[in-house]
Design a protein around this motif. Structure first.
Motif, PDB file in Angstrom:
ATOM      1  N   GLU A  33       7.280  -1.724   5.968  1.00  0.00           N
ATOM      2  CA  GLU A  33       6.100  -0.783   6.309  1.00  0.00           C
ATOM      3  C   GLU A  33       5.436  -0.213   4.878  1.00  0.00           C
ATOM      4  O   GLU A  33       4.145  -0.053   5.024  1.00  0.00           O
ATOM      5  N   ARG A  34       6.242   0.147   4.013  1.00  0.00           N
ATOM      6  CA  ARG A  34       5.823   0.348   2.666  1.00  0.00           C
ATOM      7  C   ARG A  34       6.865   0.221   1.844  1.00  0.00           C
ATOM      8  O   ARG A  34       8.079   0.106   1.992  1.00  0.00           O
ATOM      9  N   ARG A  38       4.491   0.162  -4.745  1.00  0.00           N
ATOM     10  CA  ARG A  38       3.767  -0.326  -3.788  1.00  0.00           C
ATOM     11  C   ARG A  38       3.492  -1.719  -3.893  1.00  0.00           C
ATOM     12  O   ARG A  38       3.509  -2.175  -5.176  1.00  0.00           O
TER      13      ARG A  38
ATOM     14  N   LEU B 199      -3.930  -9.380   7.761  1.00  0.00           N
ATOM     15  CA  LEU B 199      -3.939  -8.137   7.030  1.00  0.00           C
ATOM     16  C   LEU B 199      -2.242  -7.674   6.695  1.00  0.00           C
ATOM     17  O   LEU B 199      -2.052  -7.033   5.804  1.00  0.00           O
ATOM     18  N   GLN B 203      -0.860  -6.509   3.221  1.00  0.00           N
ATOM     19  CA  GLN B 203      -0.032  -5.433   2.933  1.00  0.00           C
ATOM     20  C   GLN B 203       1.191  -5.635   2.283  1.00  0.00           C
ATOM     21  O   GLN B 203       1.741  -4.853   1.401  1.00  0.00           O
ATOM     22  N   GLN B 204       1.967  -6.372   2.993  1.00  0.00           N
ATOM     23  CA  GLN B 204       3.352  -6.468   2.736  1.00  0.00           C
ATOM     24  C   GLN B 204       3.540  -7.203   1.286  1.00  0.00           C
ATOM     25  O   GLN B 204       4.825  -7.121   0.859  1.00  0.00           O
ATOM     26  N   ARG B 207      -0.975  -7.292  -1.905  1.00  0.00           N
ATOM     27  CA  ARG B 207      -1.401  -5.848  -2.487  1.00  0.00           C
ATOM     28  C   ARG B 207      -1.438  -4.972  -1.189  1.00  0.00           C
ATOM     29  O   ARG B 207      -2.218  -5.228  -0.116  1.00  0.00           O
ATOM     30  N   ASP B 208      -0.741  -3.850  -1.435  1.00  0.00           N
ATOM     31  CA  ASP B 208      -0.813  -2.732  -0.452  1.00  0.00           C
ATOM     32  C   ASP B 208      -2.089  -1.891  -0.867  1.00  0.00           C
ATOM     33  O   ASP B 208      -2.184  -1.056  -1.747  1.00  0.00           O
ATOM     34  N   VAL B 209      -2.992  -2.111   0.195  1.00  0.00           N
ATOM     35  CA  VAL B 209      -4.373  -1.656  -0.096  1.00  0.00           C
ATOM     36  C   VAL B 209      -4.625  -0.305   0.708  1.00  0.00           C
ATOM     37  O   VAL B 209      -5.718   0.169   0.936  1.00  0.00           O
ATOM     38  N   GLY B 210      -3.512   0.118   1.239  1.00  0.00           N
ATOM     39  CA  GLY B 210      -3.506   1.587   1.962  1.00  0.00           C
ATOM     40  C   GLY B 210      -4.157   1.397   3.289  1.00  0.00           C
ATOM     41  O   GLY B 210      -4.244   2.484   3.889  1.00  0.00           O
ATOM     42  N   LEU B 211      -4.062   0.134   4.117  1.00  0.00           N
ATOM     43  CA  LEU B 211      -4.548   0.239   5.367  1.00  0.00           C
ATOM     44  C   LEU B 211      -3.531   1.059   6.273  1.00  0.00           C
ATOM     45  O   LEU B 211      -2.213   0.599   6.239  1.00  0.00           O
ATOM     46  N   SER B 216      -3.479  -2.175   9.671  1.00  0.00           N
ATOM     47  CA  SER B 216      -2.685  -2.794   8.853  1.00  0.00           C
ATOM     48  C   SER B 216      -1.950  -4.143   9.831  1.00  0.00           C
ATOM     49  O   SER B 216      -1.305  -4.721   9.209  1.00  0.00           O
TER      50      SER B 216
END
Lengths: 128, 291
Positions: A33-34, A38, B199, B203-204, B207-211, B216
Motif C-alpha cells: 500500500e505504501r 516511497r 495505476l 504506484q507499487q 513511482r508513488d505519485v500519491g494517488l 490508486s
C-alpha cells in the motif's frame, strides 16, 4: 452458478458472498500500500531502513526483503522481519548509503498462502 | 452463441456474446484484472455475477444479464460455465418484447506458458455453446457452436528505465474461431486485444505519485474485438473503452460499446461487471482440485 437457476436466486448467492466478505472470512494476495522510501523517490539523506506496508497480514517465516545498489551488492543489514505488532509491515535495516540508485526486492507470503513479489527503486542524491 | 443472418441481429448479438468470459491472474508482480469484453488468458476460481449489457440496435434494444463461474482443476487447467438472460425490446411498437435464457456455454482453458520475469502467459481454450439448451425467446439457437482460441497476456514491466512510465501497460488478447455446427452459418474468426494501464502497478513498482484510494486501484482499459466471417462477409467489431476498479476480493468494471462500422451497429452501448475473486475470498475452498 448452475445453468437454469432462476434469476431470483442470484441475489441470494450474491448476499452469501457479501456476507463472507463482511465477516472477515477472507484473505487475499498481499500487495504494497505504501513504502518508505516511497516507490521511485529521490531522497536527500541515507534512510536507516526500508519499510513496506502491505494490504494483508504476512507470514513472517516466508516474507523477505533485500536492498541492492546499482552493482547488485547488498546494502541492507540482512535483518528483514515482519513487525510483530503489525503483521502487514515488512522492513529491513540499511547500512549508510552512498549517493546512487537502489533496488528494493520483496517476496511475501500472505496468511492464506498466496505468494506475491515485486521490486522498486529509489535514488539517494548527494549534497548539492 | 449463434448469430442470425439478419445483420442487425448479428450486430446486436455480437456485442452481447463478446462479454462473458473473464478471469484474473497474477504473474510475477503483475495483476491482470478480469476484462469485460474479451476473455483473458488466466485460469482461476472466480465468479462474474452479474454482467450487464445494454445496447440499442437498428431493430431492437437488448439488455443482457449474465453470470459465469470458473473453477481450476489443476493450477493450469480450468473449466467455466456461463449463462445469460436476454431481454429483447423491438423498436417497432407493433412487435412484442421477448425475454429468455440464451444458450449456456461450457469452456476449458489450459495455460501452457508462463514467465514471471516477463509477465507473460499463453493459454489454449475451447468453448462449447450448447445449442438448443436456451430459449428461442432469448435468442438461443438450436445448433451448437465450437470456439477454439489462443489467449495471450503480456505486461510491459520489463521495459528499460527510460520507458518506466510505460511499465504499467499490459496487453491481453485472443485469436480464435467460431464454428457453428450448421450449414446455415459460416465459420468466423474472432480476434481481439485489450490494453490496460494499471495505476496500482504504477504506484507499487514504478513511482508513488500519491494517488489515494480508490484512484490508486483503477485500471483504465480499452478493448477491441473483431469478427470476420470466412464466407466473405464484412468484419464487425467494437471498441470498448472503460475503467476497472480492482479491490482485493472483488472488482467492478464498466465500458462503453462502440461499433466500428454500420455492419456492427450505429448506437453506443454499455457493459458492466461485478466480479468475485473466489480463490482470494475463500482460498481453502476455491483452489485447484489437483495440485
Amino acid at each position: 452458478m448452475s445453468i437454469g437457476r432462476p434469476p431470483a436466486a442470484r441475489p441470494i448467492a450474491l448476499a452469501g458472498l457479501l456476507a463472507a466478505l463482511w465477516s472477515g472470512w477472507a484473505w487475499a494476495h498481499a500487495f504494497p500500500e505504501r513504502s518508505e522510501p516511497r516507490v521511485g523517490a529521490v531522497v536527500r539523506a541515507s534512510p536507516a531502513a526500508v519499510r513496506i506496508w502491505f494490504d494483508g497480514d504476512l507470514e513472517p517465516a516466508f516474507s523477505r526483503i533485500t536492498v541492492t545498489d546499482s552493482r547488485g551488492q547488498r546494502v541492507d543489514r540482512d535483518d528483514a522481519r515482519v513487525d510483530p505488532q503489525n503483521r502487514r509491515l515488512l522492513g529491513v535495516g540499511l547500512r549508510p548509503l552512498a549517493p546512487g540508485a537502489y533496488t528494493v526486492r520483496w517476496r511475501v507470503l500472505a496468511v492464506d498462502g498466496h505468494q506475491t513479489e515485486g521490486d522498486y527503486t529509489f535514488t539517494l542524491k548527494g549534497p548539492e | 452463441m449463434k448469430y442470425p443472418r439478419s445483420l442487425p441481429w448479428v450486430a446486436l448479438l455480437f456485442v452481447a456474446h463478446a462479454g462473458p468470459a473473464w478471469a484474473h491472474g497474477v504473474i510475477g508482480k503483475r495483476f491482470f484484472p478480469a476484462t469485460l469484453t474479451i476473455d483473458d488468458p488466466f485460469v482461476a476460481d472466480e465468479l462474474s455475477l452479474p454482467s450487464v449489457l445494454h445496447i440499442k440496435g437498428s431493430e431492437a434494444k437488448q439488455t443482457t444479464l449474465g453470470a459465469e463461474f470458473s473453477k481450476r482443476i489443476t493450477p493450469d487447467l480450468g473449466l467455466s460455465i456461463g449463462a445469460e438472460y436476454n431481454f429483447i425490446d423491438p423498436n417497432d411498437p407493433d412487435e412484442r418484447s421477448s425475454s429468455g435464457f440464451g444458450n449456456p456455454e461450457l469452456s476449458v482453458k489450459y495455460t501452457f506458458f508462463k514467465s514471471a520475469a516477463h509477465e507473460a502467459v499463453l493459454s489454449l481454450g475451447f468453448g462449447w455453446e450448447i445449442g438448443g439448451a436456451g430459449e428461442k425467446s432469448g435468442g438461443a439457437e438450436s445448433f451448437s457452436t465450437l470456439s477454439p482460441a489462443l489467449f495471450f497476456g503480456k505486461g510491459l514491466g520489463d521495459l528499460p528505465d527510460t520507458l518506466a512510465f510505460l511499465r504499467p501497460v499490459a496487453v491481453t488478447g485472443v485469436f480464435g474461431a467460431e464454428i457453428p455446427l450448421t450449414d446455415e452459418e459460416s465459420n468466423r474468426l474472432t480476434y481481439g486485444v485489450a490494453f490496460e494501464y494499471s495505476l496500482p502497478y504504477l504506484q507499487q513498482f514504478v513511482r508513488d505519485v500519491g494517488l489515494p484510494k480508490p484512484f490508486s486501484q483503477l485500471i483504465p482499459v480499452v478493448e477491441l474485438l473483431f469478427q470476420t466471417p470466412l464466407d466473405g462477409g464484412k468484419t464487425t467489431g467494437t471498441v470498448n473503452p472503460g475503467i476497472i476498479w480492482a479491490g482485493k476480493l472483488v472488482e467492478v468494471g464498466v465500458e462503453a460499446i462502440i461499433p466500428i462500422n454500420s455492419e456492427t451497429g450505429k448506437n453506443v452501448g454499455v457493459r458492466a461487471l461485478l466480479h468475485f475473486f473466489l480463490d482470494d475470498i475463500a482460498p481453502t475452498v476455491f483452489r485447484p482440485i489437483f495440485q
